[in-house]
Write an enzyme that holds these catalytic residues in place. Structure first.
Site, PDB file in Angstrom:
ATOM      1  N   PHE A   2       5.487  -0.356   4.026  1.00  0.00           N
ATOM      2  CA  PHE A   2       4.739   0.536   3.158  1.00  0.00           C
ATOM      3  C   PHE A   2       3.954   1.541   4.016  1.00  0.00           C
ATOM      4  CE2 PHE A   2       5.238  -3.643   1.308  1.00  0.00           C
ATOM      5  CZ  PHE A   2       5.778  -3.371   0.057  1.00  0.00           C
ATOM      6  N   SER A  41      10.534  -5.000  -3.437  1.00  0.00           N
ATOM      7  CA  SER A  41       9.197  -5.292  -2.914  1.00  0.00           C
ATOM      8  C   SER A  41       8.196  -4.277  -3.449  1.00  0.00           C
ATOM      9  CB  SER A  41       9.192  -5.255  -1.385  1.00  0.00           C
ATOM     10  OG  SER A  41       9.997  -6.282  -0.850  1.00  0.00           O
ATOM     11  N   CYS A  48       2.670  -7.755  -0.086  1.00  0.00           N
ATOM     12  CA  CYS A  48       4.072  -7.477  -0.365  1.00  0.00           C
ATOM     13  C   CYS A  48       4.630  -8.584  -1.245  1.00  0.00           C
ATOM     14  CB  CYS A  48       4.862  -7.393   0.940  1.00  0.00           C
ATOM     15  SG  CYS A  48       6.629  -7.080   0.708  1.00  0.00           S
ATOM     16  N   THR A  50       7.522  -9.754  -4.566  1.00  0.00           N
ATOM     17  CA  THR A  50       8.852  -9.490  -5.102  1.00  0.00           C
ATOM     18  C   THR A  50       8.813  -9.399  -6.623  1.00  0.00           C
ATOM     19  OG1 THR A  50       9.886 -10.656  -3.254  1.00  0.00           O
ATOM     20  CG2 THR A  50      11.227 -10.337  -5.225  1.00  0.00           C
ATOM     21  N   ALA A  68       2.859 -17.308  -3.825  1.00  0.00           N
ATOM     22  CA  ALA A  68       2.872 -18.616  -3.168  1.00  0.00           C
ATOM     23  C   ALA A  68       1.448 -18.993  -2.776  1.00  0.00           C
ATOM     24  CB  ALA A  68       3.778 -18.577  -1.942  1.00  0.00           C
ATOM     25  N   HIS A 106       1.497  -7.725   4.663  1.00  0.00           N
ATOM     26  CA  HIS A 106       1.206  -9.109   5.054  1.00  0.00           C
ATOM     27  C   HIS A 106      -0.292  -9.203   5.346  1.00  0.00           C
ATOM     28  CE1 HIS A 106       5.625  -9.232   6.630  1.00  0.00           C
ATOM     29  NE2 HIS A 106       5.554  -9.208   5.316  1.00  0.00           N
ATOM     30  N   THR A 157      -9.162   5.107   7.451  1.00  0.00           N
ATOM     31  CA  THR A 157      -9.599   5.313   8.825  1.00  0.00           C
ATOM     32  C   THR A 157     -10.935   4.633   9.062  1.00  0.00           C
ATOM     33  OG1 THR A 157      -8.487   7.456   8.915  1.00  0.00           O
ATOM     34  CG2 THR A 157     -10.191   7.046  10.559  1.00  0.00           C
TER      35      THR A 157
END
Length: 240
Positions: A2, A41, A48, A50, A68, A106, A157
């Site tokens: 991404f 995704s 991220c 599904t 999960a 992640h 930033t």
């Protein structure tokens, strides 16, 4: 992969939690479902995930994702409730302009908003990272002033980093405040943090070079320097 440029704000319309994880349905999402397929995704608040089901028309367009337990432990998604808005971004297309930074989706950890200060039309936000643990070391070494960080999936930033109190700051201009959920979050709220992955790879490469992992003959830079220094000292009679 991404970019951290949030495309749309979706709304949590259903949550189902069990011992194995949780299911979320995110509505008001038609804007990002035109080219959606099962298995695609989608970054949801920087995670991220599904798309396991979707409908482009019902409830303003909705999609379903599975979380999960690892995702629930690492992120703030387990604390979301029906009605909450979430930052959404589709995976990067090869034809798109790359305006943010490399974001994997992640999430590394969460941080807490500890200061919120108006600055004209902008807002300065300060965050504090949790105390490091043996299994989750400090992420501060990956944060530098004017570097990148993904907060709830948004590429921002860094305006300041303070290692001593585990804090870092960003500034949100008015446009950004309106386009992402962070502009609405208050003191004490948690946010999802993903540090720049390039810094992680760089750290691992440098460490491997210093320690000799994968090096020919098993000698790393540190060992080589030590040998050279020892040889020089022996030649000068300063060591045996």
């Amino acid at each position: 992969m991404f970019t951290g440029l949030i495309e749309h704000l979706g709304t949590v319309s259903h949550i189902d939690v069990d011992s194995a994880g949780a299911t979320l349905i995110i509505s008001d999402s038609a804007a990002i479902l035109d080219d959606c397929h099962i298995g695609d995704s989608i970054a949801v608040n920087g995670c991220c995930l599904t798309a396991t089901e979707f409908d482009k028309a019902e409830k303003g367009g909705w999609f379903k994702v599975w979380l999960a337990n690892e995702t629930l432990e690492r992120s703030d998604l387990g604390e979301r409730v029906v009605g909450d808005q979430l930052n959404l971004e589709r995976a990067m297309g090869i034809h798109a302009r790359f305006g943010g930074h490399f974001v994997q989706g992640h999430v590394d950890t969460t941080a807490t908003i500890v200061e919120r200060t108006p600055d004209g039309d902008s807002i300065r936000l300060k965050f504090q990272l949790p105390e490091p643990t043996p299994t989750r070391p400090s992420l501060l070494r990956y944060l530098i002033s004017k570097g990148f960080v993904a907060i709830d999936g948004a590429s921002l930033t860094l305006t300041e980093v303070n290692d001593s109190d585990r804090t870092f700051g960003v500034m949100l201009i008015q446009h950004t405040q309106e386009k992402i959920t962070l502009g609405k979050k208050q003191l004490g709220a948690k946010v999802n943090i993903e540090v720049d992955m390039v810094s992680k790879y760089l750290e691992k490469s440098v460490t491997a070079a210093l320690e000799g992992e994968g090096a020919e003959g098993g000698l790393g830079i540190r060992t080589m320097v030590e040998k050279i220094v020892e040889e020089v000292l022996v030649k000068k009679g300063l060591a045996k």
